[in-house]
Scaffold this active site. Structure first.
Site, short mmCIF file in Angstrom:
data_model
loop_
_atom_site.label_atom_id
_atom_site.label_comp_id
_atom_site.label_asym_id
_atom_site.label_seq_id
_atom_site.Cartn_x
_atom_site.Cartn_y
_atom_site.Cartn_z
N HIS A 1 0.89 -1.25 0.04
CA HIS A 1 -0.08 -0.03 0.02
C HIS A 1 0.80 1.16 -0.06
O HIS A 1 0.42 2.28 -0.56
CB HIS A 1 -1.17 -0.03 1.16
CG HIS A 1 -2.06 -1.21 0.90
ND1 HIS A 1 -1.94 -2.16 1.58
CD2 HIS A 1 -3.05 -1.18 0.11
CE1 HIS A 1 -3.25 -2.81 1.10
NE2 HIS A 1 -3.81 -2.20 0.08
N GLU B 1 -10.44 -10.81 -5.10
CA GLU B 1 -9.31 -10.83 -4.65
C GLU B 1 -8.75 -11.97 -3.71
O GLU B 1 -7.69 -12.07 -3.11
CB GLU B 1 -8.90 -9.48 -4.09
CG GLU B 1 -9.86 -8.98 -3.19
CD GLU B 1 -9.42 -7.45 -2.69
OE1 GLU B 1 -8.75 -6.84 -3.01
OE2 GLU B 1 -10.74 -6.93 -2.12
C1 PEP Z 1 -6.31 -5.05 -4.96
O1 PEP Z 1 -6.13 -5.99 -3.94
O2 PEP Z 1 -5.64 -5.55 -6.02
C2 PEP Z 1 -6.66 -3.92 -4.75
C3 PEP Z 1 -6.90 -3.02 -5.65
O3 PEP Z 1 -6.97 -3.47 -3.47
P1 PEP Z 1 -6.00 -2.78 -2.53
O4 PEP Z 1 -4.57 -2.64 -3.28
O5 PEP Z 1 -6.31 -1.57 -1.81
O6 PEP Z 1 -5.60 -4.03 -1.34
MG MG Z 2 -7.23 -5.39 -2.05
#
Ligand code: PEP
Ligand code: MG
Length: 581
Positions: A192, A434
């Site tokens: 993140h 996911e």
């Molecule tokens: C992902 O998991 O691809 C996504 C877009 O969500 P995040 O990166 O916020 O977990």
């Molecule tokens: Mg995600």
């Protein structure tokens, strides 16, 4: 001069002074028993700490008041009152006398009990108090444990931040105008922190393993976010080279804007939808400037991520409405809170889970905090009345979770209607794919959902059991594994069989190396960091759909990630396409 190599996760070049950031994470709380005779000493330690924290807060209060920073001053005032609250003192002392544990542990466990109780309350005002209690307790604990706090929010000069790891909340809260680049021992392309750096357009290199051991505050370094190289004490020649590369990079970046008004289509005219991922509402305007046709992913949890901050229904409503209005008629897909995992507000979560990434995260958190969840749904429904919005539910692992989320959405609609509030009662709902189990149930989910959004960052992490922020295992996630490719294909096929569109909002959608392959697999929508749209569009506009389909067919027959890589290299060489990320 020393050269280090890590993962290039956010493009750009910076030359400047290092700032070693050790962080302000809540330290381990010691726990030991005390004798009855020690109670008074422990209590006096608490009173001393409270006096000292109160002194710091009083000074902050004066400063914020003179700067007319009224909202901040009011929060600090509330914290000072809490520190001096007689009830709080009595409860703490009673627990200290009863349980005979050291004061740090007593304070920590009482504050956890109090915040958990308040967070579960139906009353919004009480829930907000949970954040205050957690914040005040954390400051007291820092004082009792004599932990020095550094803050990236209070930087006053331009620096390159060097850290072992940063919480998304720390990255998010940093003073962007002074952070020229970011490097870390940990992390990878899809952590993140990398996503936020890209969104802030701050060059970043992660996964350097030991940069914090080699670099000291004040050292001159060069960060090359395009190649993943970092130079410590660069020599004259390297400095000169990078000064001219910096100029070239900025020129190239500006040239990308020439793509902005061109349609997102292949050479033979097949249209795709390009949208942007955002963390906060004002980014919507920037997204449209980069050519986004709306927001494919609004990571709403960032409204909750700053320490000492809560996001009640009204605040959320205003934030969503702002994004929707800025989107100018294009849709904004708002993802309900994906808190947990590595996205923690230290005020709500205090790292008690053994496996946070497999634990109480995203929809799991929301479904167990029904009142908080419904407040968010009401805020979205109300904001959606001002334009176009859609809802995405994150980390769905089974059909029951989606059923329950939809049920709560109906309850939220009814609550709004009872109050006579204008809402969009036909709002579209989508599932984020996911978790591999969701993809394996995609045929069932597709019958209930209006759209899918593939979150490859997590899908890759959970398919390969490889922590997306751990540089030691990122060899598993660097390329594309055949297993992941098959799951993407299954998701697209399940959506299309049910007649619904499918988007991808994971970082893969913003990598021009994958564009032709994803187009060939049949993806309908690409959602990415706004600044990468011109590059992905440039590549899409230089391929024919039939060639992309052929590439996809051949890739699906590969048994190794390296074979897919070779196919991609051959494809790009054959059509003379240079991919920049
Ligand atoms: C992902 O998991 O691809 C996504 C877009 O969500 P995040 O990166 O916020 O977990
Ligand atoms: Mg995600």
């Amino acid at each position: 001069m020393k050269e280090l190599k890590g993962a290039a996760v956010s493009a750009g070049i910076a030359i400047g002074k290092a700032y070693l950031f050790v962080g302000e994470e809540t330290p381990d709380i010691p726990r030991f028993s005390i004798k009855k005779q020690q109670v008074e000493d422990e209590w006096q330690r608490f009173l001393q700490a409270a006096k000292s924290v109160s002194g710091v807060m009083q000074a902050q209060f004066q400063r914020d008041q003179t700067k007319s920073n009224k909202e901040q001053a009011a929060i600090i005032k509330a914290h000072i009152m809490m520190l001096e609250d007689v009830d709080f003192h009595e409860q703490l002392k009673a627990q200290l006398e009863k349980e005979l544990q050291n004061i740090e542990w007593t304070l920590w466990s009482l504050s956890r009990k109090m915040t958990a109780k308040l967070l579960a309350a139906a009353d919004a005002y009480l829930r907000e108090r949970a954040v205050d209690i957690a914040d005040v307790s954390r400051q007291l604990l820092f004082k009792l444990l004599d932990v020095k706090q550094q803050s990236l929010a209070e930087l006053t000069e331009d620096v390159i931040v060097v850290s072992h790891d940063l919480l998304p909340s720390q990255t998010f809260g940093m003073n962007r105008t002074h952070v020229k680049a970011l490097i870390m021992d940990a992390g990878s392309e899809t952590s993140h922190t990398a996503i936020i750096a890209r969104s802030f357009e701050i060059p970043a290199v992660l996964g350097l393993s030991d940069c914090t051991k080699l670099i000291n505050s004040g050292d001159i370094i060069i960060v090359d976010g395009n190649s993943g190289k970092v130079f410590l004490h660069p020599n004259e020649e390297t400095l000169e080279k990078y000064k001219s590369e910096l100029v070239a990079f900025e020129k190239n970046f500006l040239e990308g804007f020439t793509q902005i008004d061109l349609p997102s289509e292949t050479l033979d005219g097949t249209r795709f939808c390009f949208r942007a991922n955002i963390e906060l509402p004002p980014e919507t305007g920037k997204a449209l400037k980069f050519g986004a046709e709306g927001i494919g992913l609004f990571r709403s949890e960032f409204l909750f991520l700053s320490s000492g901050q809560s996001a009640e229904e009204e605040k959320q409503y205003i934030a969503y409405k702002q994004a929707i209005k800025l989107a100018n008629g294009f849709p904004v897909k708002i993802r309900t809170c994906d808190l947990g995992g590595d996205k923690v507000n230290p005020d709500y979560f205090q790292n008690t889970e053994k496996n946070p990434l497999l634990g109480w995260r995203a929809i799991r958190f929301s479904l167990s905090m029904k009142e908080l969840f419904k407040a968010q749904l009401r805020a979205i429904l109300r904001a959606a009345a001002h334009g176009k919005a859609e809802i995405i539910f994150p980390l769905i692992s089974c059909v029951e979770e989606f059923d329950e989320a939809l049920l709560l959405l109906e309850e939220a609609k009814n609550e709004c209607k009872k109050l006579g509030l204008a809402i969009d009662s036909k709002i579209k709902t989508g599932v984020m794919l996911e978790v591999p189990s969701a993809v394996l149930s995609a045929d069932v989910l597709a019958k209930k959902a209006d759209f899918f959004s593939i979150g490859t960052n997590d899908l890759v992490q959970y398919t390969l059991a490889a922590d997306r922020g751990n540089e030691k295992v990122n060899y598993l996630t660097r390329g594309i594994q055949p297993a992941v490719l098959k799951l993407i294909k299954m998701s697209i096929d399940a959506a299309h069989n049910a007649g619904i569109p499918v988007a991808m909002c994971g970082e893969m959608a913003g990598k021009s190396r994958w564009t032709a392959l994803l187009a060939g697999l049949g993806l309908d929508e690409f959602s990415m960091s706004a600044s990468t749209i011109p590059e992905v569009k440039r590549v899409l506009r230089s391929v024919k759909l039939e060639d992309c389909k052929e590439l996809a067919r051949a890739s699906l027959l590969c048994s190794r990630s390296s074979e897919i890589d070779t196919l991609l290299d051959e494809f790009h060489a054959r059509f003379n396409i240079k991919t920049m990320n």
